[in-house]
Design an enzyme around this catalytic site. Sequence first.
Site, PDB file in Angstrom:
ATOM      1  N   SER A   1      41.326  36.643  37.330  1.00 48.88           N
ATOM      2  CA  SER A   1      42.382  37.275  38.138  1.00 48.88           C
ATOM      3  C   SER A   1      41.914  37.319  39.578  1.00 48.88           C
ATOM      4  CB  SER A   1      42.633  38.706  37.667  1.00 48.88           C
ATOM      5  OG  SER A   1      41.600  39.551  38.141  1.00 48.88           O
ATOM      6  N   ASP A   2      42.809  37.629  40.492  1.00 46.01           N
ATOM      7  CA  ASP A   2      42.376  37.943  41.847  1.00 46.01           C
ATOM      8  C   ASP A   2      41.959  39.417  41.862  1.00 46.01           C
ATOM      9  OD1 ASP A   2      41.771  37.842  44.512  1.00 46.01           O
ATOM     10  OD2 ASP A   2      43.646  36.898  45.131  1.00 46.01           O
ATOM     11  N   TYR A   3      41.475  39.842  43.000  1.00 49.21           N
ATOM     12  CA  TYR A   3      40.881  41.163  43.189  1.00 49.21           C
ATOM     13  C   TYR A   3      41.860  42.275  42.762  1.00 49.21           C
ATOM     14  CZ  TYR A   3      37.445  43.905  45.945  1.00 49.21           C
ATOM     15  OH  TYR A   3      36.447  44.739  46.384  1.00 49.21           O
TER      16      TYR A   3
ATOM     17  N   GLY B   1      43.963  42.182  40.570  1.00 53.14           N
ATOM     18  CA  GLY B   1      45.264  41.622  40.189  1.00 53.14           C
ATOM     19  C   GLY B   1      45.767  42.188  38.874  1.00 53.14           C
TER      20      GLY B   1
END
Length: 813
Positions: free
Chosen positions: A333-335, A337
């Site tokens: 995932s992104d930060y 996310g």
Amino acid sequence: MVYMRYYTKISYFIHNRLQRYNKKTTYARKKCFLFAYMQIFLYLCTVMKKHFFFPLLAVVLIGTSCSQRASKSDAEMDRFINRLMAQMTLAEKLGQLNLPVSGDIVTGQVRESNVAQDIRQGRVGGLFNIKGAEAIREVQRIAVEESRLGIPLLFGMDVIHGYETVFPIPLALACSWDMEAIERSAQIAAAEATADGICWTFSPMVDICHDGRWGRISEGSGEDPYLGSRAAEAMVHGYQGASLADPTTMMACVKHFALYGAVEAGREYNNVYLDDYHMFNEYLPPYQAAINAGAGSVMAAFNTVHGVPSTGNRWLLTDLLRTRWGFQGFVVSDYCGLEQLQDHGVCASLEQAAIQSLDAGLDMDMVSNGLNGTLAQAVREGRCSAKAVDQACRRILEAKYKLGLFDDPYRYCDAERREQVILSPAHRAEARRIASECMVLLKNDNHLLPLKKQGTIALIGPLADTRTNMPGTWSVAAVPERYKTIKEGLESALAGTGARLLYAKGANVCYDAELEARATMFGREMRDPRSAASMRAEALRIARQADVIIATMGEASEMSGESASLVHIEMPDAQHDLLVELARLGKPIILVHFAGRPTVLNWETEHLQAILEAWFSGSETADALADILFGEANPSGHLCVQLPRHVGQYPFSYRQMRTSRLNPGGEFNKYSTCYLDVSNTPLYPFGYGLSYTSFAYSPVTLSADTMTLNGQVTASVTVTNTGSRTGSEVVQLYIGDPVAQGVRPYKELRGFERLTLAPGESRELSFTLNADRLGYYDPYQLHWTLEAGEIAVMIGPNARDTQERKLMVGEAR
Ligand code: NOJ
């Protein structure tokens, strides 16, 4: 004897195939071998005439042995991981899915956690934003020696455009149109980062963007899917090399999957609304290209796709990525996310977000601690599938296996190599050369550039004497104290010549101190406490003494990048006012413009004699700029985004689709698609860039005016250097499909070649036209297709100035 000769030839052929094979994805490997078998078969049939039996036998034997070799290491890996997973508890498996942040480098909200303790308990799969081989070695030691199973950690970082040797921001790199240079920049980044403990980079960022307001346009390759795809492949090849087992290569992570560059209104973290047809034809190709190039991991985007956040989007992460594209690596995932599924309002709790994301196809959770933190109970109570946990865990372990971490967990912490490679003179020399290829000469009246090293030169502007801005956004490993300022670069270029260099800052970046502070949030710029009037007076006094003025102005580096959307994309007010005063002196002015996005340069184009778009060109900006200004290097950059006349034109791309009320010319025309007050055309077109030399194009020719659907035609042009310096030109091939089932753009890039010519030298270039080059994803089935009918074939030095030939495509034969 004769068989011996066949055998040698075949062995050599197979050796070559195997070398290529190692660079490919599973899908591409299958294709590669199928092709190889066919070629061997045909070869044997030719040389052995009627004896079909032997060739057939040989091919079967060779095929079997090759596929055994191909799958052996996969089988070993499977056995190893099966054994390991058999020993793992559910908690330890979930731990592998957890990617906390170290806090050394800040790229998001900082979270307090006891990472060391979590690592000891086997609750961490990797760590990111930690810099330095010593620090990484110590954390790895805790994982390997103090956790129950001793599973090594992955160490990730945003190595976006170089490590300590910093290359131009990716937007600038793409302006080189030099895929070897882009690949080399990624290779050097990998060589440096891997010596310092990093084995995984959150790059390439391949988000296509049609909106200069979005600060992260700086981090991608611009607006075009074809150019973006080639750059994406080059970066993956550069980072990952021939094999991840090589300790000087690192795993790439393609981001932000998907469509992040299309956030509404160019506003960071906003949603995306795109239909499948536009997704497939305009935005998805670079992700797919990076995956086909073998990228080992993918990062889910923050934004929604089809109304569902990417992190929890099963259509995106499974149906498209894995089922349709055959991706075999892992998805992170992104930060935060994952937890943001709650902010999006699609999940009511962290546990629900974790269940949905895992089910969608997410394998690793950056910072949220949702998979690791909530799923044990959910699995025990049957709300989440244990099989899905196993699958995600296996993918993370596979990545570690491929990176060789189970063989030697410290293989990326190499003190000796670190000393040799990081910021080495050889790397800096390459960065300097590449930086000069990325700068785009927009205007050069009366050949003002290159300058002679004589007379008095006034260097003016807030970006002339700053060390911290030049690397550009997303240069988290940079060591600015070891880089030169522009002033220092010009001083050393002029040392020992008769020329005199005078300097004045002249203005702060902008009048608004608060905006400037936001734009320099990592303390990268010091605001000058003097009043605007006194700074300007000093600059004018200096400028009056000069023969020529070099104005180094534009954005500060953190005015682009993450969380840096802007609605004002013109020259910041304080600098504009200074430029107006300088122009009144009547001296020639060269604007060296810094920006991490396309900007509006109307006034500058009208009033200044020369403009060089320098973007942010990395650690070697100063020397590269001196090379260009004084003619050691000849500008060859070409825009990978068109420059607008007004921010109100966004979203804006040269790939304008045909509309119901056509207006290709772009000027006002009642009841056609246009604005009352601004033309539809860009100020500088996509693909544009000047040189100190000039190039002439011969008429474009086609090898035939007609082509069958499965046929092939060649488009050719001869380019001649008609000036007096050696220079590089980027020859661009565009196509248009005036009648198709789906609405097509007037022009879209489908090929390019960068070539260097000595004065007077000519070269003929040819582009093969076939269904691969001319097709598109149809609007009904989303299949790559070429339809019968006319195709416009256009070649030129930019998207505006092309010559056109017509090709009739008929039914297949
Ligand atoms: C958030 C950014 O969107 C992403 O690109 C980056 O890789 C992560 N933070 C980690 O720093």
